[in-house]
Design an enzyme around this catalytic site. Sequence first.
Site, PDB file in Angstrom:
ATOM      1  N   ASP A  91       0.879  -1.166   0.000  1.00 58.63           N
ATOM      2  CA  ASP A  91       0.000   0.000   0.000  1.00 58.63           C
ATOM      3  C   ASP A  91       0.917   1.216   0.000  1.00 58.63           C
ATOM      4  O   ASP A  91       1.554   1.522   1.019  1.00 58.63           O
ATOM      5  CB  ASP A  91      -0.898  -0.007   1.236  1.00 58.63           C
ATOM      6  N   TYR A 192     -10.111  15.793  -8.067  1.00 58.60           N
ATOM      7  CA  TYR A 192      -9.530  15.030  -9.169  1.00 58.60           C
ATOM      8  C   TYR A 192      -8.705  15.935 -10.073  1.00 58.60           C
ATOM      9  O   TYR A 192      -7.568  15.613 -10.444  1.00 58.60           O
ATOM     10  CB  TYR A 192     -10.669  14.367  -9.941  1.00 58.60           C
ATOM     11  N   LYS A 196      -4.611  15.523 -10.359  1.00 60.40           N
ATOM     12  CA  LYS A 196      -4.085  15.084 -11.647  1.00 60.40           C
ATOM     13  C   LYS A 196      -3.131  16.139 -12.224  1.00 60.40           C
ATOM     14  O   LYS A 196      -2.103  15.802 -12.819  1.00 60.40           O
ATOM     15  CB  LYS A 196      -5.226  14.809 -12.628  1.00 60.40           C
ATOM     16  N   THR A 227      -9.726  -0.712 -19.382  1.00 60.38           N
ATOM     17  CA  THR A 227      -9.363  -1.373 -18.133  1.00 60.38           C
ATOM     18  C   THR A 227     -10.470  -2.311 -17.683  1.00 60.38           C
ATOM     19  O   THR A 227     -11.562  -2.348 -18.257  1.00 60.38           O
ATOM     20  CB  THR A 227      -9.116  -0.330 -17.030  1.00 60.38           C
TER      21      THR A 227
END
Length: 319
Positions: A91, A192, A196, A227
């Site tokens: 992790d 987001y 990004k 994906t």
Amino acid sequence: MDAVNPVNPVTPVSEEWKPPRLDTTVAVVTGASRGVGRGIALALGSAGATVYVTGRSTRTEGRTEGLPGTVDDTADEVTARGGTGIAVRCDHRSTEDNQALTDRVRGDYGKLDLLVNNAWAGYERSSDVRFDAPYWDQPMWRYELCEGSLRAQYDITRLLTPLMFGKDDGKTGLIVGIGFTDGDTYLGQAAYDVFKSANDRLSKAFAADLRKKKIAALSLHPGFVRTERVEAAWEALGDGPAAVVHSPEYVGRAINALAADPDVLSRSGQVLSTGDLADEYGFSDVDGRRLPAFRLEGRMSLATRMDRLNRVVAQAAAS
């Protein structure tokens, strides 16, 4: 996905891909249980590289969000393709896990040639609250998922970078951040969008600090990738794949080309796209097509699309 530029069509390519040889390359690919990370690891395996495949999904400890794929599965296929796959449960939000991985690479090989920062937790729990909700309706845990993903990249990179110093093979070390943005185009969700954009800025900062070392750091943008999450949504929705979709291995082939390029140091600090590199280096996707660089037009509806995809995946998993 209708955000792609229609004036830049897909180019059919018939030649079989011949990967550059990376037999002495030791690589770490984070977040490689599935998706883009898995595609990168497999492409590196086809080139003969040794690949540490990291992620939280394992055969014995479960899979994140119940999606298919584990680090063990990916590592086994890397080996089957001619490389050496090494599965490591990690992790990357945990400094302890990152230090353990660093110690293992140091003990096994004493060096690192390539680090691909792909791990990203920002899409998790997307069915709990609309992914594209305005910031005042967003819970703090969504910001924290994105923030934790960037922190993870910073932490693992600061620990692994010294393993690229002073290598006696004369090769340029390479750090690649997998990102997604398009300049001033808003990505449809505040956290987001911010993180990004910060992903690209982090690669630029790494490059600046490494300017006196023989190590390149850059950011690479995939296009619209098929994906496991996207495939699950298509299956549940009954939709077919978009014409501009590409496989995760298309991104891996771009990284293979960069890793084998003796002049990669000249690209340090840059933001590159998979489609542009395909044209430059002459590789195609696994289906023989050469897809163009992904471009956004106007205000991006990606967050709305991700919200729809994630809700459908969550509903399908619960049924």
